[in-house]
Design a protein around this motif. Structure first.
Motif, PDB file in Angstrom:
ATOM      1  N   GLU A   1       0.875  -1.185   0.000  1.00 20.56           N
ATOM      2  CA  GLU A   1       0.000   0.000   0.000  1.00 20.56           C
ATOM      3  C   GLU A   1       0.903   1.223   0.000  1.00 20.56           C
ATOM      4  O   GLU A   1       1.177   1.817   1.047  1.00 20.56           O
ATOM      5  CB  GLU A   1      -0.934  -0.018   1.211  1.00 20.56           C
ATOM      6  CG  GLU A   1      -2.035  -1.037   1.028  1.00 20.56           C
ATOM      7  CD  GLU A   1      -3.000  -1.074   2.204  1.00 20.56           C
ATOM      8  OE1 GLU A   1      -2.654  -0.573   3.285  1.00 20.56           O
ATOM      9  OE2 GLU A   1      -4.097  -1.612   2.019  1.00 20.56           O
TER      10      GLU A   1
ATOM     11  N   ASN B   1       4.373   2.842  -2.584  1.00 21.66           N
ATOM     12  CA  ASN B   1       5.126   2.778  -3.821  1.00 21.66           C
ATOM     13  C   ASN B   1       5.897   1.461  -3.953  1.00 21.66           C
ATOM     14  O   ASN B   1       6.795   1.165  -3.171  1.00 21.66           O
ATOM     15  CB  ASN B   1       6.075   3.977  -3.867  1.00 21.66           C
ATOM     16  CG  ASN B   1       6.728   4.109  -5.220  1.00 21.66           C
ATOM     17  OD1 ASN B   1       7.256   3.134  -5.770  1.00 21.66           O
ATOM     18  ND2 ASN B   1       6.682   5.306  -5.774  1.00 21.66           N
TER      19      ASN B   1
ATOM     20  N   THR C   1       6.031  -0.645 -11.313  1.00 26.64           N
ATOM     21  CA  THR C   1       6.350  -1.916 -10.659  1.00 26.64           C
ATOM     22  C   THR C   1       7.858  -2.126 -10.695  1.00 26.64           C
ATOM     23  O   THR C   1       8.573  -1.416 -11.390  1.00 26.64           O
ATOM     24  CB  THR C   1       5.669  -3.106 -11.364  1.00 26.64           C
ATOM     25  OG1 THR C   1       6.242  -3.250 -12.665  1.00 26.64           O
ATOM     26  CG2 THR C   1       4.176  -2.894 -11.480  1.00 26.64           C
TER      27      THR C   1
ATOM     28  N   ARG D   1      -3.493  -1.129  -6.297  1.00 21.18           N
ATOM     29  CA  ARG D   1      -4.136  -0.262  -7.274  1.00 21.18           C
ATOM     30  C   ARG D   1      -5.642  -0.422  -7.301  1.00 21.18           C
ATOM     31  O   ARG D   1      -6.184  -1.469  -6.982  1.00 21.18           O
ATOM     32  CB  ARG D   1      -3.623  -0.586  -8.681  1.00 21.18           C
ATOM     33  CG  ARG D   1      -2.257  -0.050  -8.898  1.00 21.18           C
ATOM     34  CD  ARG D   1      -1.802  -0.356 -10.292  1.00 21.18           C
ATOM     35  NE  ARG D   1      -0.977  -1.546 -10.283  1.00 21.18           N
ATOM     36  CZ  ARG D   1      -0.178  -1.872 -11.295  1.00 21.18           C
ATOM     37  NH1 ARG D   1      -0.153  -1.134 -12.384  1.00 21.18           N
ATOM     38  NH2 ARG D   1       0.571  -2.946 -11.237  1.00 21.18           N
ATOM     39  N   LYS D   2      -6.209   0.608  -7.761  1.00 20.11           N
ATOM     40  CA  LYS D   2      -7.632   0.630  -8.036  1.00 20.11           C
ATOM     41  C   LYS D   2      -7.647   0.867  -9.532  1.00 20.11           C
ATOM     42  O   LYS D   2      -6.933   1.748 -10.022  1.00 20.11           O
ATOM     43  CB  LYS D   2      -8.214   1.858  -7.336  1.00 20.11           C
ATOM     44  CG  LYS D   2      -9.621   1.762  -6.896  1.00 20.11           C
ATOM     45  CD  LYS D   2      -9.897   3.013  -6.090  1.00 20.11           C
ATOM     46  CE  LYS D   2     -11.387   3.179  -5.927  1.00 20.11           C
ATOM     47  NZ  LYS D   2     -11.663   4.115  -4.858  1.00 20.11           N
ATOM     48  N   GLU D   3      -8.404   0.103 -10.256  1.00 15.86           N
ATOM     49  CA  GLU D   3      -8.226   0.168 -11.706  1.00 15.86           C
ATOM     50  C   GLU D   3      -9.565   0.042 -12.394  1.00 15.86           C
ATOM     51  O   GLU D   3     -10.412  -0.721 -11.980  1.00 15.86           O
ATOM     52  CB  GLU D   3      -7.358  -1.014 -12.114  1.00 15.86           C
ATOM     53  CG  GLU D   3      -6.847  -0.982 -13.510  1.00 15.86           C
ATOM     54  CD  GLU D   3      -5.756  -2.041 -13.656  1.00 15.86           C
ATOM     55  OE1 GLU D   3      -5.937  -2.907 -14.509  1.00 15.86           O
ATOM     56  OE2 GLU D   3      -4.755  -1.997 -12.912  1.00 15.86           O
TER      57      GLU D   3
ATOM     58  N   VAL E   1      -5.614   4.014 -13.851  1.00 13.21           N
ATOM     59  CA  VAL E   1      -5.120   3.423 -12.605  1.00 13.21           C
ATOM     60  C   VAL E   1      -4.951   4.486 -11.542  1.00 13.21           C
ATOM     61  O   VAL E   1      -4.445   5.570 -11.808  1.00 13.21           O
ATOM     62  CB  VAL E   1      -3.754   2.739 -12.843  1.00 13.21           C
ATOM     63  CG1 VAL E   1      -3.281   2.048 -11.575  1.00 13.21           C
ATOM     64  CG2 VAL E   1      -3.854   1.745 -13.973  1.00 13.21           C
ATOM     65  N   GLU E   2      -5.408   4.171 -10.334  1.00 12.12           N
ATOM     66  CA  GLU E   2      -5.144   5.071  -9.211  1.00 12.12           C
ATOM     67  C   GLU E   2      -4.565   4.242  -8.078  1.00 12.12           C
ATOM     68  O   GLU E   2      -4.728   3.031  -8.052  1.00 12.12           O
ATOM     69  CB  GLU E   2      -6.467   5.668  -8.680  1.00 12.12           C
ATOM     70  CG  GLU E   2      -7.332   6.354  -9.693  1.00 12.12           C
ATOM     71  CD  GLU E   2      -8.772   6.425  -9.175  1.00 12.12           C
ATOM     72  OE1 GLU E   2      -8.987   7.024  -8.107  1.00 12.12           O
ATOM     73  OE2 GLU E   2      -9.653   5.869  -9.839  1.00 12.12           O
ATOM     74  N   ASN E   3      -3.919   4.902  -7.117  1.00 15.13           N
ATOM     75  CA  ASN E   3      -3.460   4.176  -5.938  1.00 15.13           C
ATOM     76  C   ASN E   3      -4.665   3.708  -5.142  1.00 15.13           C
ATOM     77  O   ASN E   3      -5.707   4.351  -5.120  1.00 15.13           O
ATOM     78  CB  ASN E   3      -2.596   5.081  -5.054  1.00 15.13           C
ATOM     79  CG  ASN E   3      -1.295   5.421  -5.754  1.00 15.13           C
ATOM     80  OD1 ASN E   3      -0.875   4.679  -6.659  1.00 15.13           O
ATOM     81  ND2 ASN E   3      -0.672   6.506  -5.367  1.00 15.13           N
TER      82      ASN E   3
ATOM     83  N   ASP F   1      -7.212  -3.617  -4.533  1.00 13.41           N
ATOM     84  CA  ASP F   1      -6.332  -4.346  -5.433  1.00 13.41           C
ATOM     85  C   ASP F   1      -6.847  -5.746  -5.728  1.00 13.41           C
ATOM     86  O   ASP F   1      -6.741  -6.240  -6.845  1.00 13.41           O
ATOM     87  CB  ASP F   1      -4.929  -4.431  -4.816  1.00 13.41           C
ATOM     88  CG  ASP F   1      -3.893  -4.834  -5.844  1.00 13.41           C
ATOM     89  OD1 ASP F   1      -3.324  -3.943  -6.490  1.00 13.41           O
ATOM     90  OD2 ASP F   1      -3.696  -6.050  -6.040  1.00 13.41           O
TER      91      ASP F   1
ATOM     92  N   ARG G   1      -9.345  -6.210  -8.569  1.00 13.49           N
ATOM     93  CA  ARG G   1      -8.923  -6.216  -9.955  1.00 13.49           C
ATOM     94  C   ARG G   1      -8.116  -7.457 -10.301  1.00 13.49           C
ATOM     95  O   ARG G   1      -7.551  -7.566 -11.375  1.00 13.49           O
ATOM     96  CB  ARG G   1      -8.150  -4.941 -10.301  1.00 13.49           C
ATOM     97  CG  ARG G   1      -7.015  -4.623  -9.361  1.00 13.49           C
ATOM     98  CD  ARG G   1      -6.127  -3.530  -9.892  1.00 13.49           C
ATOM     99  NE  ARG G   1      -5.211  -4.065 -10.893  1.00 13.49           N
ATOM    100  CZ  ARG G   1      -4.053  -4.670 -10.621  1.00 13.49           C
ATOM    101  NH1 ARG G   1      -3.661  -4.833  -9.375  1.00 13.49           N
ATOM    102  NH2 ARG G   1      -3.299  -5.102 -11.594  1.00 13.49           N
TER     103      ARG G   1
END
Ligand code: ATP
Ligand code: MG
Length: 476
Positions: free
Chosen positions: A57, A59, A83, A99-101, A112-114, A120, A123
């Motif tokens: 959660e 980078n 990645t 990610r939220k996608e 794509v957003e964090n 995650d 998806r």
């Protein structure tokens, strides 16, 4: 999300040093990290895995760099995707930020957003791939399984975590992945998920061929590749991605006579080959050996159904098929093309197992003769066990003869004992038609058994043939 407070807590020991280090680094950075996906699934399936997916959660690249510096290895960053990957002791560890996608229907590129690890998972492609082990100190190794993946593993089911239409429509490659996992793990695709694949099959067109083919290769490598190809056919995907094979389905009837159903025959041949060889290209040859049948199919009152020349026509189709699938066009393609072209030859020898016929087959097949014989043997299928038995007996005769002739004449990898250079030098010729004629004449004589496969007899024949052509030796 469901409340799992009543489920027993399942914990994995996660002893590998790599997990400890990720856990420590996550604590230092004050972010949550999990092992997710294939590793978790394969842990419960007791399959060996060397790739590990870590979701963070935060980078993913920063985490990879921190872990890499502790391990004193390099991390590879994929900045476009956010990645990173590193290798450690034979393991390949991939780090992604949670990610939220979502995908728009008109584009293959996701927005794509964090997000959180909960976002995650949504998806992820299948319930069995959405399980995670915690890497937090307080619940280290604890399984979280919001979509009941463990139960699907127990029941051997492939199922999308959310509504299958949106999962497949977001990334249509998942349809082929579902089939790939069904083949690889020998699982069944859940009824609703499969119905959705059939419904959305057309959307596969927006996916790049490279991604599709990578999955096809995994289907091909599985123990029983027919599981995958049958599902591809049933769902309608095969007629989009490999129409030449989908065309094999069906039986036409004329005057009450039907022909053999070529698709199921092909599936049988493919599995027969897979049972005796891991060679992926031999498996491709099995899948494609009869693609020349639909274009050569003919019905005649007297002879019934025939497929004359399907070996030749089929082999001509191989380069385009390989090109469309982005499969390698070098040695691999040539090998498949050759096997398709020669696949009838061994069995054709049954009627007359002459030394010269066998020599010619050995010459044409060269180093691929053993694979050709595997394919040919696998091609003997019939619903009638008596017929199979008779053909196999005949086939064994050809096999035996092949070994005899090979021992006697060493034709495999045969190079005529007189080269073009010798002919040119002897007669002071540039490269020309006569040189080819003499060379061919010698080759044919050896294959026919008129002379032995040796230098002296070949030299004598060269002189005889050259004289007939009115050539005289240099300095003579
Ligand atoms: P294997 O490594 O045996 O091919 P895998 O499940 O690890 O199987 P990968 O392609 O390595 O498959 O992907 C790792 C994880 O990433 C998967 O388990 C899944 O959770 C997720 N994933 C991969 N591809 C997709 C996709 N197209 N859509 C959704 N999730 C995916
Ligand atoms: Mg993997």
């Amino acid at each position: 999300m469901k409340n799992y407070s009543k489920s027993p807590v399942i914990k994995a020991p996660l002893r590998s040093r790599i997990f400890r280090i990720v856990s420590q680094q996550a604590a230092l950075k004050n972010v949550r990290a999990f092992v997710i996906g294939g590793y978790v699934r394969d842990y419960f399936l007791k399959r060996r895995t060397t790739d590990i997916d870590i979701v963070v959660e935060g980078n993913g690249m920063d985490m990879a760099l921190a872990v890499a510096s502790v391990l004193k290895v390099n991390a590879t960053l994929f900045k476009n995707f956010g990645t990173a990957m590193l290798r450690y002791r034979g393991l390949e560890i991939e780090f992604v930020g949670a990610r939220k996608e979502s995908y728009r229907s008109d584009s293959r590129n996701p927005v794509v957003e964090n997000g959180t690890v909960e976002d995650d998972r949504e998806r992820r492609d299948f319930t069995i791939n959405a399980m995670a082990f915690s890497l937090q100190e307080e619940d280290y190794g604890t399984l979280t399984d919001p979509f009941n993946g463990l139960e699907d593993i127990r029941n051997k089911i492939i199922r999308t975590p959310l509504d299958p239409d949106s999962t497949f429509s977001d990334d249509p490659l998942r349809m082929i992945r579902a089939i790939r996992f069904a083949a690889q793990l020998e699982f069944t695709i859940d009824k609703d998920s499969f119905a959705s694949i059939s419904k959305n099959a057309e959307r596969i067109n927006i996916v790049s061929q490279e991604r599709i083919t990578a999955e096809l290769q995994k289907i091909m490598a599985s123990r029983k590749p027919s599981i995958g190809f049958n599902l591809l056919e049933e769902s309608g995907l095969l007629s989009i991605i490999l129409p030449q094979v989908a065309m094999l389905r069906g039986v036409e009837t004329m005057e009450g006579k039907g022909h053999k159903e070529i698709f199921s025959h092909t599936m049988q041949v493919l599995d027969n080959v897979a049972a005796v060889s891991d060679n992926i290209w031999l498996r491709w040859a099995a899948l494609l050996h009869d693609v020349g049948k639909p274009p050569t199919k003919h019905f005649d009152k007297d002879t019934g159904w025939t497929f004359y020349g399907h070996d030749f026509v089929g082999s001509k189709m191989i380069p385009a098929i390989f090109r469309n699938l982005r499969l390698p066009l070098g040695e691999e393609m040539k090998y498949v093309r050759k096997l398709v072209q020669l696949h009838l030859r061994p069995i054709a020898l049954v009627n007359e197992v002459s030394d010269s016929g066998v020599r010619r087959l050995l010459y044409d097949a060269g180093e691929n003769i053993d694979d050709l014989m595997l394919l040919c043997r696998a091609d003997i299928t019939s619903k009638n066990p008596q017929i199979v038995k008779r053909h196999l007996t005949n086939f064994e005769l050809v096999s035996k003869k092949l070994i005899e002739v090979e021992e006697k004449d060493a034709i495999r990898n045969f190079q005529p004992p007189i080269s073009g250079e010798i002919i040119m030098k002897t007669y002071g010729l540039p490269p020309c038609r006569e040189v080819g004629m003499i060379k061919d004449f010698i080759k044919e004589a050896i294959l026919d058994g008129q002379i032995g496969n040796n230098y002296d007899e070949a030299l004598a024949l060269m002189k005889q043939r050259a004289a007939e052509l009115g050539l005289s030796e240099v300095g003579a």
